[in-house]
Design an enzyme around this catalytic site. Structure first.
Site, PDB file in Angstrom:
ATOM      1  N   ARG A  58     -59.049 -18.474  18.034  1.00  0.00           N
ATOM      2  CA  ARG A  58     -57.906 -18.465  17.096  1.00  0.00           C
ATOM      3  C   ARG A  58     -58.370 -18.813  15.682  1.00  0.00           C
ATOM      4  O   ARG A  58     -57.794 -18.365  14.694  1.00  0.00           O
ATOM      5  CB  ARG A  58     -56.802 -19.427  17.557  1.00  0.00           C
ATOM      6  CG  ARG A  58     -55.659 -19.541  16.540  1.00  0.00           C
ATOM      7  CD  ARG A  58     -54.392 -20.147  17.107  1.00  0.00           C
ATOM      8  NE  ARG A  58     -54.586 -21.375  17.845  1.00  0.00           N
ATOM      9  CZ  ARG A  58     -54.886 -22.559  17.296  1.00  0.00           C
ATOM     10  NH1 ARG A  58     -55.045 -22.681  16.000  1.00  0.00           N
ATOM     11  NH2 ARG A  58     -55.048 -23.621  18.055  1.00  0.00           N
ATOM     12  N   TYR A 111     -41.953  -1.894   2.922  1.00  0.00           N
ATOM     13  CA  TYR A 111     -41.756  -1.808   4.355  1.00  0.00           C
ATOM     14  C   TYR A 111     -40.584  -2.721   4.730  1.00  0.00           C
ATOM     15  O   TYR A 111     -40.592  -3.904   4.369  1.00  0.00           O
ATOM     16  CB  TYR A 111     -43.045  -2.201   5.067  1.00  0.00           C
ATOM     17  CG  TYR A 111     -42.900  -2.194   6.560  1.00  0.00           C
ATOM     18  CD1 TYR A 111     -42.480  -1.044   7.229  1.00  0.00           C
ATOM     19  CD2 TYR A 111     -43.170  -3.322   7.310  1.00  0.00           C
ATOM     20  CE1 TYR A 111     -42.336  -1.034   8.602  1.00  0.00           C
ATOM     21  CE2 TYR A 111     -43.031  -3.312   8.682  1.00  0.00           C
ATOM     22  CZ  TYR A 111     -42.608  -2.168   9.322  1.00  0.00           C
ATOM     23  OH  TYR A 111     -42.460  -2.159  10.680  1.00  0.00           O
ATOM     24  N   ASP A 183     -49.621  -4.875  -1.378  1.00  0.00           N
ATOM     25  CA  ASP A 183     -49.742  -4.209  -0.082  1.00  0.00           C
ATOM     26  C   ASP A 183     -50.401  -2.853  -0.358  1.00  0.00           C
ATOM     27  O   ASP A 183     -49.796  -1.971  -0.963  1.00  0.00           O
ATOM     28  CB  ASP A 183     -48.354  -4.046   0.555  1.00  0.00           C
ATOM     29  CG  ASP A 183     -48.429  -3.438   1.954  1.00  0.00           C
ATOM     30  OD1 ASP A 183     -49.377  -2.677   2.214  1.00  0.00           O
ATOM     31  OD2 ASP A 183     -47.535  -3.706   2.767  1.00  0.00           O
ATOM     32  N   LYS A 208     -52.680   1.339  10.122  1.00  0.00           N
ATOM     33  CA  LYS A 208     -52.522   2.638   9.448  1.00  0.00           C
ATOM     34  C   LYS A 208     -53.886   3.265   9.122  1.00  0.00           C
ATOM     35  O   LYS A 208     -54.678   3.455  10.006  1.00  0.00           O
ATOM     36  CB  LYS A 208     -51.667   2.464   8.196  1.00  0.00           C
ATOM     37  CG  LYS A 208     -50.481   1.519   8.374  1.00  0.00           C
ATOM     38  CD  LYS A 208     -49.503   1.937   9.459  1.00  0.00           C
ATOM     39  CE  LYS A 208     -48.284   1.034   9.440  1.00  0.00           C
ATOM     40  NZ  LYS A 208     -47.692   0.793  10.722  1.00  0.00           N
TER      41      LYS A 208
END
Ligand SMILES: Cc1ncc(COP(=O)(O)O)c(C=O)c1O
Length: 393
Positions: A58, A111, A183, A208
């Site tokens: 993690r 988004y 972004d 993407k």
């Protein structure tokens, strides 16, 4: 391999490589949750940051770190942090840079969930936000308040294809002592480098273009500055939004062909956009590679190529657009973007359904808007598919 002073394509292939004990040609998958310490002092030193190494996946893992180093190199940042999804990156960005009483200025079209998570969750923790047309620099300046701490833009915006002048917006942010995040999902680092243009943080949905094969979900934040990077990393590990090593391996494999895929997709997108612009059943089209796009010149300035995302309206509005979407046979009627396959979708009822209708209309995400992610199939086939579907209207 040291990829300093090497070209972008060489970095895509080799950046982030590390010396594997067996000389593996590709980054191995370290599918382990934890790492054994040599002895108690070694463990204590790793936790104290006195020695470099791995503790727990993690917090960090060799496969994940290889991807983080590659992405940081591609975006010209000092460090990268990767996430289980793009939304993991968005929520970590907000949590790491804003606290109660702070304010964010952001693109009105972005988004849907990136906006909704701020308006429906982070607002509950006393964080304020104003969403404006960041394509208009004076709208950004007007929205800034004394407590504004973050300017967050998508360029081009999803799905309205509005560009923000990143260089000038970054100057405004700097002047007001505000962090600026971009972004960069729609462009990828091959087409646009926000950190070079003055931004502090770059965000990606790795799902993407960067992974490019529609087979994993992932996200990333890349920082220009060491302190910001440290803050992002710490927040990621506390929130547990980390990527899995296998997922990281998939992205490392996918990203190697980024420039080849993007070049072909853009080549196709230009032809698809020209076809749509000249089709009698198309009411309007927004694509930064067309002279009809109001920011055509800005796109040429800050992007290497105009990308392969476009949005358009069909004459006859939503019903006509629905007929088109229901009749395409090659393009998939699916959300997401930036993969090798062409995708078509309806933002108002799909990707941006989480926004209120008023917010959508104000941001130009009208009910008639159809979004198309142009893939790397033969362009004649993509166009023929659109043509036969438009014929059904
Ligand atoms: C521009 C943009 N940013 C962020 C995201 C969120 O990424 P993810 O779906 O990987 O969580 C998306 C998803 O579509 C997106 O299009």
């Amino acid at each position: 391999m040291n990829t300093n002073n090497k070209g972008f394509d060489t970095k895509l292939i080799h950046s982030g490589d590390f010396d594997d004990a067996f000389g593996a040609a590709v980054t191995p998958i370290y599918q382990t949750s934890t790492f054994a310490f040599r002895d108690a002092d070694h463990g204590a030193n790793l936790f104290a940051g006195k020695e470099k190494g791995f503790i727990y996946t993690r917090i960090g893992n060799p496969t994940i770190e290889a991807l983080e180093n590659k992405l940081a190199d591609l975006e010209n940042g000092v460090g990268g942090v990767v996430f289980a999804s793009g939304m993991g990156a968005v929520s970590t960005l907000y949590a790491a840079t804003l606290k109660a009483g702070d304010h964010m200025v952001a693109s009105e079209a972005m988004y849907g969930p990136s906006r909704s998570i701020m308006e429906n969750y982070f607002n509950n923790f006393g964080i304020e936000s104003t969403f404006v047309d960041t394509g208009n620099l004076s709208a950004i300046e007007k929205a800034i308040r004394p407590n504004t701490k973050l300017l967050y833009v998508e360029s081009p915006t999803n799905p309205t294809m509005v560009l923000t002048d990143i260089k000038k917006a970054a100057e405004i942010a700097r002047k007001n002592n505000i962090l600026m995040a971009v972004d960069n999902t729609f462009s990828s680092p091959y087409l646009q480098k926000p950190l070079d243009l003055g931004a502090d943080i770059v965000l990606h949905s790795l799902t993407k273009f960067i992974n490019g094969h529609a087979d994993i979900v992932g996200g990333a934040l890349i920082a220009k500055d060491k302190d910001i990077y440290a803050r992002l990393r710490k927040t990621m590990s506390y929130f547990g939004a980390n990527m899995d090593p296998h997922q990281a391996y998939m992205v490392i494999r996918g990203v190697k062909t980024l420039s080849l895929r993007v070049e072909r997709a853009v080549e196709n997108a230009i032809k698809v956009a020209e076809f749509l612009e000249n089709h009698p059943k198309i009411a309007w089209i927004k694509y930064p590679g067309l002279k009809s796009h109001p920011q055509y010149e800005l796109a040429k300035e800050q992007m290497k190529m105009p990308g392969s995302m476009l949005s358009f309206g069909v004459k006859g509005g939503f019903e006509a657009g629905k007929t088109l979407m229901n009749n395409v046979k090659l393009a998939l009627l699916a959300v997401s973007l930036g993969g090798v396959e062409s995708l078509i979708q309806h933002p108002a009822s799909m990707t941006h359904a989480s926004m209120s209708k008023e917010a959508r209309e104000e941001a130009g995400i009208t009910d008639e808007l159809v979004r198309f992610s142009v893939g790397i199939e033969n362009v004649e086939d993509i166009i023929a598919d659109l043509e036969q579907a438009l014929d059904k209207i």
